[in-house]
Design a protein around this motif. Structure first.
Motif, PDB file in Angstrom:
ATOM      1  N   UNK A  18    -103.070  -4.267  18.269  1.00 30.93           N
ATOM      2  CA  UNK A  18    -101.899  -3.526  18.763  1.00 30.93           C
ATOM      3  C   UNK A  18    -100.981  -4.505  19.472  1.00 30.93           C
ATOM      4  N   UNK A  19     -99.793  -4.671  18.942  1.00 29.56           N
ATOM      5  CA  UNK A  19     -98.811  -5.592  19.524  1.00 29.56           C
ATOM      6  C   UNK A  19     -97.935  -4.836  20.513  1.00 29.56           C
ATOM      7  N   UNK A  20     -97.803  -5.388  21.719  1.00 30.73           N
ATOM      8  CA  UNK A  20     -96.999  -4.701  22.718  1.00 30.73           C
ATOM      9  C   UNK A  20     -96.319  -5.717  23.639  1.00 30.73           C
ATOM     10  N   UNK A  21     -95.235  -5.286  24.286  1.00 36.14           N
ATOM     11  CA  UNK A  21     -94.495  -6.132  25.216  1.00 36.14           C
ATOM     12  C   UNK A  21     -95.063  -5.932  26.609  1.00 36.14           C
ATOM     13  N   UNK A  22     -95.569  -7.004  27.214  1.00 33.81           N
ATOM     14  CA  UNK A  22     -96.135  -6.942  28.554  1.00 33.81           C
ATOM     15  C   UNK A  22     -95.063  -7.132  29.625  1.00 33.81           C
ATOM     16  N   UNK A  23     -94.184  -8.095  29.431  1.00 35.95           N
ATOM     17  CA  UNK A  23     -93.087  -8.354  30.358  1.00 35.95           C
ATOM     18  C   UNK A  23     -91.802  -8.512  29.555  1.00 35.95           C
ATOM     19  N   UNK A  24     -90.737  -7.919  30.057  1.00 35.73           N
ATOM     20  CA  UNK A  24     -89.453  -7.990  29.366  1.00 35.73           C
ATOM     21  C   UNK A  24     -88.433  -8.645  30.292  1.00 35.73           C
ATOM     22  N   UNK A  25     -88.089  -9.899  29.983  1.00 36.67           N
ATOM     23  CA  UNK A  25     -87.104 -10.650  30.751  1.00 36.67           C
ATOM     24  C   UNK A  25     -85.791 -10.691  29.967  1.00 36.67           C
TER      25      UNK A  25
END
Length: 449
Positions: free
Chosen positions: A77-84
């Motif tokens: 499962x690919x997911x965004x942990x931190x969004x800068x």
């Protein structure tokens, strides 16, 4: 104006590309009257080639849904942990219904892969990620196209890149106690700087640092890429390759090094090879060699997808890495998130084991450029240092393809396992948020510099 002209030309060619795609399908369909033409296969191949030369290549997907671990398929499962503003930290989380497999997965090391911000998207490391997932918890930096970043999100300098890397390391450390870091090509320099600064502050540094094909010391065995950066002045780059993003994009007005110019440079390095590849693709279409044509499409879907780089970051890299050689000369001062200057001192690293990897035939980062990290990290015990030169491998071969999977990866895996018993501490959560006064302070520092 060049960027605006390019965009106008691309918009004009878009309907022609769509027509070429439709015509190719029309002539390749045996149920179509056009498909009965004795030259239908050649006509279809010609239109298909036109379509691929004219189409606009968007950012590819990683597309990793499963990996095989000891014969057991593991869901990803690919997911965004931190969004800068300029980067996303992506995690590829593994799932299994088998209790024994799940226990094994939980005990494996966590690895942060820092992808290059040098023209292509992080998906260029798809093979790297897929292979690493067999034995590791994997995170990767997914850099954003600068033309999609609004001006109100601020500037992005090489100092900010270093700050992002530190924040991502702290994030993974906060979950697992510590982690391992792998940098491929361009990020070897900012990653080494980030870990050096953490060591200088007395922070817990990663257990290992693997640096692959990067310009730690670009003076050694300079390549054509190095020579261009070293022989042209800073002003030349600023005046000839930097343009403002057109109004049709969210980042309208931002100064960038456009992706289409970078792509032109990539192709210009080996024009004969690309011409031959496209001719072979045309012939394979006529012959009906589906395997070869699909391999060509996959490669060029990735190769032709390029992103714009923020001008400040790009020019900083030219000056600091390729003209002043500030890292190896010990003169690199990074502006931290509080707006203060910090000297990059690799000699302060004492516990992080490091592994440098170079390709024998690398035409991007020459022989000895990455290995220079060993002399800089002089206080790391020799038994915690390793170097590998991959025979017969070019730049991409050290992190993708057969040589990566069969020669390089087993040594990277064993190196990480060997030094996976370092200090593990629980760190308080840090989101790296800058104080309200910090952006102004950083801007003032840069202006003064």
């Amino acid at each position: 104006m060049l960027y605006h002209i390019y965009e106008a030309q691309r918009n004009i060619m878009e309907p022609f590309a769509d027509f070429a795609q439709a015509a190719s399908k029309l002539y390749s369909n045996p149920l179509s009257p056009f498909g009965q033409n004795p030259f239908a296969q050649r006509v279809s191949a010609s239109y298909d080639l036109m379509y691929r030369l004219w189409k606009d290549y968007e950012k590819p997907e990683f597309g990793i849904t499963t990996v095989d671990v000891d014969g057991t398929p593991i869901a990803i499962h690919e997911r965004v942990e931190l969004d800068k503003p300029f980067c996303e930290l992506r995690r590829f989380k593994r799932f299994s219904d088998d209790p024994a497999t799940l226990t094994k997965l939980k005990g494996q090391p966590a690895v942060l892969i820092v992808a290059p911000l040098s023209g292509h998207y992080a998906t260029l490391l798809r093979d790297t990620v897929r292979t690493m997932l067999r034995d590791h918890k994997v995170y990767i930096t997914d850099w954003k196209n600068a033309r999609l970043v609004p001006l109100e999100d601020g500037e992005f300098h090489l100092d900010d890149y270093v700050g992002y890397v530190q924040e991502f390391i702290r994030h993974v450390q906060g979950i697992y106690g510590n982690c391992h870091v792998i940098s491929v090509c361009q990020p070897t320099v900012p990653v080494l700087a980030a870990v050096s600064l953490m060591a200088s502050r007395g922070e817990v540094t990663p257990l290992t640092m693997t640096m692959m094909g990067g310009p730690i010391d670009a003076r050694k065995s300079p390549t054509a890429v190095n020579n261009l950066a070293m022989n042209k002045s800073y002003e030349w780059f600023e005046n000839n390759v930097i343009y403002r993003v057109p109004t049709t994009f969210p980042g309208a007005g931002r100064r960038v090094y456009p992706g289409f110019l970078q792509h032109t440079g990539f192709v210009a390095m080996n024009p004969d090879r690309h011409l031959s590849s496209h001719y072979d693709y045309f012939r394979n279409l006529i012959k009906g060699d589906d395997a070869s044509t699909e391999a060509h499409r996959k490669f060029y879907d990735e190769y032709n997808a390029v992103l714009d780089m923020d001008a400040d970051y790009y020019l900083d890299t030219i000056r600091i890495v390729f003209q002043e050689f500030a890292l190896v000369n010990g003169t690199w001062d990074v502006i931290n998130e509080e707006g203060d200057l910090e000297r990059v001192r690799p000699e302060d690293i004492t516990t992080t084991a490091h592994f440098t990897i170079e390709g024998e035939l690398d035409d991007i980062s020459g022989s000895g450029q990455t290995a220079a990290a060993h002399d800089l990290c002089c206080n790391v015990p020799k038994e915690r240092q390793r170097h590998l030169e991959v025979k017969g491998a070019g730049h991409y071969g050290i992190f993708s393809g057969r040589r990566w999977r069969e020669v390089v990866y087993p040594q990277v895996r064993d190196f990480i396992l060997q030094f996976n018993d370092g200090p593990r501490v629980s760190l308080p959560g840090r989101n790296g948020a800058t104080t309200a006064a910090a952006p102004a302070a950083k801007k003032a520092r840069r202006a003064a510099a």
